[in-house]
Design a protein around this motif. Structure first.
Motif, PDB file in Angstrom:
ATOM      1  N   LEU A  29      45.387  21.168 -20.353  1.00 43.04           N
ATOM      2  CA  LEU A  29      46.135  22.416 -20.522  1.00 43.04           C
ATOM      3  C   LEU A  29      45.417  23.585 -19.850  1.00 43.04           C
ATOM      4  O   LEU A  29      46.041  24.421 -19.183  1.00 43.04           O
ATOM      5  N   ARG A  32      45.617  23.117 -15.912  1.00 42.42           N
ATOM      6  CA  ARG A  32      46.943  23.451 -15.359  1.00 42.42           C
ATOM      7  C   ARG A  32      47.205  24.951 -15.431  1.00 42.42           C
ATOM      8  O   ARG A  32      47.793  25.534 -14.503  1.00 42.42           O
ATOM      9  N   ASP A  92      44.564  14.283 -15.221  1.00 41.34           N
ATOM     10  CA  ASP A  92      45.440  15.391 -14.820  1.00 41.34           C
ATOM     11  C   ASP A  92      46.025  15.162 -13.428  1.00 41.34           C
ATOM     12  O   ASP A  92      47.100  15.673 -13.110  1.00 41.34           O
ATOM     13  N   VAL A 110      53.391  14.261 -16.713  1.00 39.23           N
ATOM     14  CA  VAL A 110      53.040  14.718 -18.062  1.00 39.23           C
ATOM     15  C   VAL A 110      53.360  13.643 -19.097  1.00 39.23           C
ATOM     16  O   VAL A 110      52.572  13.389 -20.009  1.00 39.23           O
ATOM     17  N   TYR A 114      50.783  11.672 -21.587  1.00 40.84           N
ATOM     18  CA  TYR A 114      51.057  11.639 -23.023  1.00 40.84           C
ATOM     19  C   TYR A 114      51.030  10.205 -23.543  1.00 40.84           C
ATOM     20  O   TYR A 114      50.419   9.913 -24.580  1.00 40.84           O
ATOM     21  N   LEU A 300      59.257  14.932 -22.436  1.00 38.22           N
ATOM     22  CA  LEU A 300      58.261  15.393 -21.476  1.00 38.22           C
ATOM     23  C   LEU A 300      58.633  15.026 -20.038  1.00 38.22           C
ATOM     24  O   LEU A 300      58.236  15.714 -19.097  1.00 38.22           O
ATOM     25  N   GLU A 304      58.572  18.525 -18.881  1.00 38.44           N
ATOM     26  CA  GLU A 304      57.137  18.591 -18.602  1.00 38.44           C
ATOM     27  C   GLU A 304      56.414  19.309 -19.740  1.00 38.44           C
ATOM     28  O   GLU A 304      56.632  19.006 -20.895  1.00 38.44           O
ATOM     29  N   PHE A 305      55.564  20.286 -19.443  1.00 36.85           N
ATOM     30  CA  PHE A 305      54.739  20.886 -20.482  1.00 36.85           C
ATOM     31  C   PHE A 305      55.543  21.681 -21.505  1.00 36.85           C
ATOM     32  O   PHE A 305      55.056  21.937 -22.609  1.00 36.85           O
ATOM     33  N   LEU A 308      55.902  20.107 -24.981  1.00 37.21           N
ATOM     34  CA  LEU A 308      54.792  19.998 -25.927  1.00 37.21           C
ATOM     35  C   LEU A 308      55.091  20.665 -27.256  1.00 37.21           C
ATOM     36  O   LEU A 308      54.424  20.388 -28.257  1.00 37.21           O
TER      37      LEU A 308
END
Length: 347
Positions: A29, A32, A92, A110, A114, A300, A304-305, A308
């Motif tokens: 996190l 990115r 990453d 992502v 996960y 996700l 993507e992020f 979360l």
């Protein structure tokens, strides 16, 4: 005494694994966010580019060398943190290595990360929870604590843990001479300073912030139902847009898993009107697990992020459920010695 297993499980392994995963996720996190804020700069010139995956590999190497080279109470915690940061930097860049064009921004990257972390956690639980530790493992863990005590001394709590392990090992049939010798070593270790594991301390403090009322479980199920509704609506919007390939699979998978999670949470909510709290927690856990292990994987892929948020909802639900399960077991444990007839057996 019979020879113990070739691979002896560390009783503190889950703390180290927890630190590894938390540091890895936080590294992803932060990395990115930093790269996004700075416009994704490159380290190098011309045709050279030093990817941060290489720095991750370096930290993984340092963590490995620490474990291979040193004894003592700080070696594994430090290796877990450095290894977690290194693995976060490594994983990453997974998008570059699953695409033909080395695409760092590959959308399913992502979700791949996960799934990797979910597998790590599930594998750790499977290894350490599948069966109780035998006398050889109890003895080995007591010996490890004694070794720590020789290096840095032992606190009262660590000394007590070592003595309990030795007692269980003796009851399980461990060699009496060996348990006696280790007991002597533990007793001779000098007093040590309390140095609680930072992640364990944080977990206990967060648990202390949660109220003990069952209203929190009710609100958690409402939250799971709301998250399921969001997943269903989002997947329907994707499916109505005539998707193809991975998007179609992700949309359909999210729709089905979100619907299942929602139904499970509704069942748990209905059961809260009864007195069967064990069933309430069981169905709530099922709903949270479906959310974390299935719904959010597909989410996700799409968001993507941004997805979360749903992961956070699922993890919060699991934390609340686990907390109430521990609290609900305490009265039963306290009442057990009061029964004059001993445990009941059924025929």
């Amino acid at each position: 005494m019979a020879v113990g297993p070739a691979l002896v499980r560390d009783r503190n392994a889950w703390q180290h694994l927890e630190a590894f995963v938390v540091c890895a996720v936080a590294t992803i996190l932060i990395t990115r966010s930093f790269l996004g804020a700075t416009g994704y700069p490159k380290i190098g010139s011309g045709g050279l580019h030093i990817a941060h995956m290489l720095w991750g590999g370096l930290l993984l190497l340092v963590a490995q060398l620490l474990v291979l080279s040193y004894l003592g109470p700080i070696t594994k915690p430090l290796a877990a943190v450095l290894g977690g940061v290194g693995f976060g930097l490594f994983i990453d860049e997974v998008g570059k290595f699953v695409t033909a064009d080395n695409n760092y921004f590959y959308r399913p990257a992502v979700a791949i990360m996960y799934v990797v972390f979910v597998v790590i956690v599930l594998a750790g639980r499977l290894v350490h929870d599948r069966r109780p530790r035998g006398p050889a493992e109890q003895l080995a863990n007591a010996a490890a604590i004694a070794a720590e005590g020789v290096v840095a001394g032992l606190t009262k709590s660590r000394r007590s843990v070592a003595n309990r392990l030795l007692m269980r090992a003796a009851k399980g049939g461990a060699d009496s001479n060996m348990t006696s010798a280790l007991s002597t070593v533990v007793a001779l270790c000098p007093p040590g300073r309390a140095n609680p594991h930072i992640f364990q301390t944080l977990r206990h403090r967060l648990a202390g912030l949660l109220p003990q009322s069952w209203v929190l479980v009710w609100l958690t199920n409402i939250l799971l139902i709301g998250q399921a509704a969001v997943g269903i609506i989002g997947s329907l919007l994707v499916l109505l847009d005539n998707p193809h390939g991975a998007e179609l699979i992700a949309g359909f998978g999210q729709l089905v898993s979100a619907a299942v999670a929602g139904v499970l949470a509704i069942v748990a909510l209905i059961l809260q009107w009864s007195e069967d709290r064990t069933a309430v927690l069981r169905w709530s856990r099922y709903a949270a697990l479906v959310t974390v292990l299935f719904t959010e994987v597909f989410d996700l892929v799409e968001q993507e992020f941004a997805g979360l948020t749903g992961v956070g909802v699922g993890l919060f639900a699991l934390a609340v459920i686990a907390l109430h399960e521990r609290r609900s077991r305490r009265p039963l444990i306290a009442k057990r010695p009061e029964s004059p007839e001993g445990p009941q057996t059924s025929t």
